[in-house]
Design an enzyme around this catalytic site. Structure first.
Site, PDB file in Angstrom:
ATOM      1  N   CYS A 163       0.802  -1.219   0.000  1.00  0.00           N
ATOM      2  CA  CYS A 163       0.000   0.000   0.000  1.00  0.00           C
ATOM      3  C   CYS A 163       0.837   1.272   0.000  1.00  0.00           C
ATOM      4  CB  CYS A 163      -0.956  -0.015   1.191  1.00  0.00           C
ATOM      5  SG  CYS A 163      -2.014  -1.472   1.177  1.00  0.00           S
ATOM      6  N   HIS A 302      -2.297   7.687   6.550  1.00  0.00           N
ATOM      7  CA  HIS A 302      -2.614   6.411   5.898  1.00  0.00           C
ATOM      8  C   HIS A 302      -3.976   5.945   6.401  1.00  0.00           C
ATOM      9  CE1 HIS A 302      -1.801   2.828   3.660  1.00  0.00           C
ATOM     10  NE2 HIS A 302      -1.882   2.047   4.732  1.00  0.00           N
ATOM     11  N   GLU A 313       0.084   4.698  13.788  1.00  0.00           N
ATOM     12  CA  GLU A 313       0.361   5.902  13.007  1.00  0.00           C
ATOM     13  C   GLU A 313       0.215   7.149  13.882  1.00  0.00           C
ATOM     14  OE1 GLU A 313      -0.626   7.964   8.682  1.00  0.00           O
ATOM     15  OE2 GLU A 313      -1.996   6.429   9.460  1.00  0.00           O
ATOM     16  N   LYS A 334      -9.448   7.973   3.348  1.00  0.00           N
ATOM     17  CA  LYS A 334      -9.952   6.623   3.066  1.00  0.00           C
ATOM     18  C   LYS A 334     -11.363   6.454   3.621  1.00  0.00           C
ATOM     19  CE  LYS A 334      -5.504   4.223   2.715  1.00  0.00           C
ATOM     20  NZ  LYS A 334      -4.597   5.377   2.901  1.00  0.00           N
ATOM     21  N   HIS A 339      -9.896   2.053   0.565  1.00  0.00           N
ATOM     22  CA  HIS A 339      -8.448   1.831   0.494  1.00  0.00           C
ATOM     23  C   HIS A 339      -8.097   1.246  -0.865  1.00  0.00           C
ATOM     24  CE1 HIS A 339      -4.411   1.151   1.387  1.00  0.00           C
ATOM     25  NE2 HIS A 339      -4.487   0.317   2.414  1.00  0.00           N
ATOM     26  N   PHE A 398       1.973  -3.634   3.845  1.00  0.00           N
ATOM     27  CA  PHE A 398       2.418  -4.947   4.311  1.00  0.00           C
ATOM     28  C   PHE A 398       3.875  -5.153   3.912  1.00  0.00           C
ATOM     29  CE2 PHE A 398      -2.099  -7.013   3.988  1.00  0.00           C
ATOM     30  CZ  PHE A 398      -2.484  -6.311   5.112  1.00  0.00           C
TER      31      PHE A 398
END
Length: 413
Positions: A163, A302, A313, A334, A339, A398
């Site tokens: 991502c 994010h 985060e 998002k 996403h 990831f």
């Protein structure tokens, strides 16, 4: 070293085809989640996604024959690139084609093609697998298609960092122009992973939002968050040397001033609880931008609406910004777009550029219940007028990938 600006933008999202419908929905905090149409969900727990509505390739300028040879992620990228190139108004005129790069990412590539061709393989045998299977599926084909369509012969590669992919793509394009190996670049990302096979994987690992209330699915930083809503689409920006852009009278949306990229080296999917590496990515981007942490006005987080991401985060922001973390504005768009995996960073770069240009910070939509571990100003009461001069955008993936882009409002200097 040259300064680098955004002079063209294109977007394909569930909010609509184009930057304008995307920005209007993001400003209004109006999500674009719909019942999934691309497969039967009657026996499937996940019912909603940020799916592109009524996509017809021919209506978007892709000939029918070509569309049959392109996965959806390539189609989305091609259309978004055409928009951005048109928007940039002749940015390539007079440039050496070997100095125009195409750096377009995808986190997964042609998932629809993989699923469809494997089904044919199982049912009908190897001889029925399409001769176009490989070029349709490989993640670099979006950039290859754009180069082929427009004759750009410079650097052409596809970062794949989950991502963080399209944020890395834009960051690498920024650096190549800054240091002179390219004069301009078409860059961003594209994804098309709303398939039953893909969503099964994400759902089974506990990443997707659960529930039936469509307005409480993607709720970043909210205590009741359960995961993200999958989104499809593409975001593409045109980057070029600022002096040349000014000389040719280009419209400049914003300047890209910094880029940070790190890895947690911690876990295949979970972010490092120490937040060290994600904080470093932000710190590196801010340092390259030549500003102090307290100069940052807005962070496009994010913010995936997953338990660990939002908490860690938030912790990373506190590490970098200290007391200033309580003063700056943070939001996760998002909550509107879903996403888009490898395309998320590119869509959020478009949003950051518009936020700075228009002086409007977008909200985190549908937030209701505070979480003690997520205690910053997430712009939860609607869009906010702002004189913000500096923004950063975070993308985490990831594998522990962290990428941060820094943007500055263009003031005609």
């Amino acid at each position: 070293m040259r300064r680098v600006v955004i002079t063209g933008m294109g977007a394909v999202t569930s909010s609509g085809i184009g930057v304008d419908p995307l920005w209007e929905n993001v400003k209004a905090g109006k999500h674009a989640f719909f019942p999934i149409k691309s497969f039967d969900t009657s026996d499937f727990e996940i019912k909603y996604a940020a799916e592109i509505q009524n996509w017809t390739p021919e209506e978007q300028g892709i000939p029918k024959k070509e569309a049959r040879r392109q996965d959806l992620f390539t189609q989305y990228a091609s259309v978004a690139a055409n928009m951005a190139i048109k928007d940039a108004g002749g940015f390539a005129d007079g440039l050496d084609p070997f100095k125009i790069g195409v750096i377009v990412a995808s986190g997964i590539g042609g998932f629809n093609t993989i699923e469809e061709e494997y089904a044919k393989f199982l049912e009908k045998g190897s001889g029925r697998v399409s001769v176009f299977f490989i070029p349709m599926m490989i993640a670099n084909m979006a950039g290859g298609r754009i180069a082929l369509d427009h004759g750009y012969k410079g650097d052409n590669f596809c970062p794949v960092s989950a991502c963080a992919s399209s944020a890395n793509a834009i960051g690498e394009a920024f650096r190549k122009i800054k240091y002179g190996s390219l004069d301009a670049a078409v860059t961003g990302g594209s994804e098309a992973a709303i398939t039953k096979f893909a969503l099964s994987g994400f759902h089974n690992m506990g990443a997707l939002a659960k529930g039936c209330d469509i307005n409480r699915l993607s709720i970043p930083f909210d205590k009741e968050r359960t995961g993200f809503v999958m989104g499809d689409g593409a975001g593409i920006v045109i980057l070029e040397d600022m002096e040349r852009a000014k000389a040719r009278g280009a419209h400049i949306y914003a300047e890209i001033t910094g880029y940070g990229s790190t890895d947690d080296a911690h876990h295949i999917t979970g972010p490092d609880p120490s937040a060290e590496a994600s904080a470093k990515a932000m710190a590196f981007a801010v340092a390259e931008a030549g500003i102090k942490p307290e100069d940052v006005d807005y962070i496009n987080a994010h913010g995936t609406s997953t338990e660990l991401n939002d908490k860690i985060e938030t912790a990373a922001i506190k590490v970098v910004f200290g007391e200033h973390a309580r003063k700056l504005a943070v939001s996760s768009t998002k909550s509107v777009t879903g996403h888009l995996l490898g395309a998320a960073g590119a869509i959020e770069a478009v949003i950051c550029a518009k936020a700075l240009e228009d002086g409007i910070l977008p909200p985190t939509a549908n937030y209701k219940i505070p979480d003690g571990a997520c205690d910053l100003d997430y712009i939860t009461d609607g869009m906010r007028k702002s004189g913000a001069a500096n923004a950063i955008s975070n993308s985490l993936g990831f594998g522990g990938h962290n990428a941060t882009l820094a943007f500055q409002k263009y003031k005609g200097a």
